[in-house]
Design a protein around this motif. Structure first.
Motif, PDB file in Angstrom:
ATOM      1  N   UNK A 257      13.538  13.780   7.750  1.00 28.74           N
ATOM      2  CA  UNK A 257      13.878  14.149   9.122  1.00 28.74           C
ATOM      3  C   UNK A 257      15.379  13.972   9.371  1.00 28.74           C
ATOM      4  N   UNK A 258      15.928  12.848   8.937  1.00 26.48           N
ATOM      5  CA  UNK A 258      17.337  12.567   9.170  1.00 26.48           C
ATOM      6  C   UNK A 258      18.259  13.593   8.544  1.00 26.48           C
ATOM      7  N   UNK A 259      17.945  14.007   7.325  1.00 24.19           N
ATOM      8  CA  UNK A 259      18.791  14.980   6.637  1.00 24.19           C
ATOM      9  C   UNK A 259      18.496  16.418   7.054  1.00 24.19           C
ATOM     10  N   UNK A 260      17.212  16.784   7.102  1.00 21.32           N
ATOM     11  CA  UNK A 260      16.846  18.181   7.314  1.00 21.32           C
ATOM     12  C   UNK A 260      16.794  18.594   8.776  1.00 21.32           C
ATOM     13  N   UNK A 261      16.491  17.660   9.668  1.00 21.33           N
ATOM     14  CA  UNK A 261      16.373  18.011  11.085  1.00 21.33           C
ATOM     15  C   UNK A 261      17.557  17.486  11.890  1.00 21.33           C
ATOM     16  N   UNK A 262      17.871  16.208  11.735  1.00 17.35           N
ATOM     17  CA  UNK A 262      18.973  15.616  12.507  1.00 17.35           C
ATOM     18  C   UNK A 262      20.348  15.981  11.942  1.00 17.35           C
ATOM     19  N   UNK A 263      20.397  16.475  10.714  1.00 21.38           N
ATOM     20  CA  UNK A 263      21.655  16.922  10.132  1.00 21.38           C
ATOM     21  C   UNK A 263      22.611  15.818   9.707  1.00 21.38           C
TER      22      UNK A 263
ATOM     23  N   UNK B   9       0.808  -1.228   0.000  1.00 19.98           N
ATOM     24  CA  UNK B   9       0.000   0.000   0.000  1.00 19.98           C
ATOM     25  C   UNK B   9       0.840   1.277   0.000  1.00 19.98           C
ATOM     26  N   UNK B  10       2.161   1.129   0.008  1.00 21.04           N
ATOM     27  CA  UNK B  10       3.027   2.301  -0.035  1.00 21.04           C
ATOM     28  C   UNK B  10       3.322   2.937   1.311  1.00 21.04           C
ATOM     29  N   UNK B  11       2.842   2.341   2.400  1.00 22.11           N
ATOM     30  CA  UNK B  11       3.087   2.923   3.728  1.00 22.11           C
ATOM     31  C   UNK B  11       4.571   2.925   4.077  1.00 22.11           C
ATOM     32  N   UNK B  12       5.281   1.844   3.766  1.00 21.05           N
ATOM     33  CA  UNK B  12       6.703   1.772   4.107  1.00 21.05           C
ATOM     34  C   UNK B  12       7.484   2.836   3.345  1.00 21.05           C
ATOM     35  N   UNK B  13       7.193   3.021   2.071  1.00 14.92           N
ATOM     36  CA  UNK B  13       7.883   4.045   1.282  1.00 14.92           C
ATOM     37  C   UNK B  13       7.576   5.432   1.829  1.00 14.92           C
ATOM     38  N   UNK B  14       6.315   5.690   2.130  1.00 18.42           N
ATOM     39  CA  UNK B  14       5.903   6.992   2.669  1.00 18.42           C
ATOM     40  C   UNK B  14       6.600   7.273   4.002  1.00 18.42           C
ATOM     41  N   UNK B  15       6.651   6.285   4.868  1.00 13.44           N
ATOM     42  CA  UNK B  15       7.305   6.461   6.167  1.00 13.44           C
ATOM     43  C   UNK B  15       8.815   6.627   6.013  1.00 13.44           C
ATOM     44  N   UNK B  16       9.434   5.837   5.117  1.00 11.94           N
ATOM     45  CA  UNK B  16      10.877   5.944   4.924  1.00 11.94           C
ATOM     46  C   UNK B  16      11.241   7.301   4.336  1.00 11.94           C
ATOM     47  N   UNK B  17      10.476   7.795   3.399  1.00 13.33           N
ATOM     48  CA  UNK B  17      10.762   9.127   2.848  1.00 13.33           C
ATOM     49  C   UNK B  17      10.701  10.190   3.943  1.00 13.33           C
TER      50      UNK B  17
END
Length: 185
Positions: A115-121, A102-110
């Motif tokens: 978050x990892x790149x833009x918030x956690x740096x 259903x695309x939930x895993x892709x949506x959550x991973x994106x």
């Protein structure tokens, strides 16, 4: 702390989530497709929640439970953990077989990558999957993680290795993906 997508809510796990985590994580299909312990017991959920809490406190990111925005149904777990190299994290996830495809895993991973790149740096995020689970690899590819290399992974019992694939994405590649009209986070 809570992350939201069009269809999902991702938040750090709490004790009230234990029963849902155990009910889904104990599914034999999850055990077959991941390195999640099986049987998955209440103590496993308690240990994961404790590690997630510790990771959030120490590094500013960690494990998350995933719920649907509509109905707040628990559908899986995802998270980031620090690796030995500064600025590098490792993503991992598992989802209920009921929602596979259903695309939930892709949506959550994106969202986790954002978050990892833009918030956690972080400057690079890796993810791994067992070779018998190519669907997980496709999730990673759809999220932008195109780099792939073979890597032996420790089996769930910790007494052997299983063939796997490691993929990664850099922060600059993530920024480039955001500029592509065909890529929607």
């Amino acid at each position: 702390m809570k992350l939201e997508t069009e269809r999902l809510i991702l938040k750090p796990p709490v004790a009230e989530d234990i029963d849902a985590i155990v009910a889904v994580a104990n599914d034999p299909w999850i055990a077959e497709m991941t390195l999640v312990p099986h049987p998955y017991l209440q103590r496993d959920a308690l240990e994961w929640i404790a590690r997630a809490r510790e990771n959030w406190e120490k590094q500013g990111y960690g494990g998350l439970v995933v719920f649907t925005r509509t109905g707040m149904a628990f559908v899986g777990a995802i998270g980031l953990r620090a690796l030995d190299e500064p600025g590098v994290g490792s993503a991992g996830y598992w989802f209920s077989p009921v929602v596979w495809g259903r695309g939930f895993a892709t949506e959550a991973l994106r969202e986790l990558l954002r978050f990892g790149f833009e918030v956690a740096g972080l400057h690079r995020i890796e993810a791994r999957h067992v070779i018998e689970n190519p669907a997980s690899g496709r999730v990673m590819e759809k999220a932008g993680m195109g780099h792939a290399a073979p890597e032996d992974l420790p089996d769930r019992d910790g007494d052997g290795m299983v063939p796997g694939i490691v993929r990664h994405l850099t922060a600059s590649e993530w920024r480039d993906l955001q500029l592509q009209p065909s890529f929607s986070p």
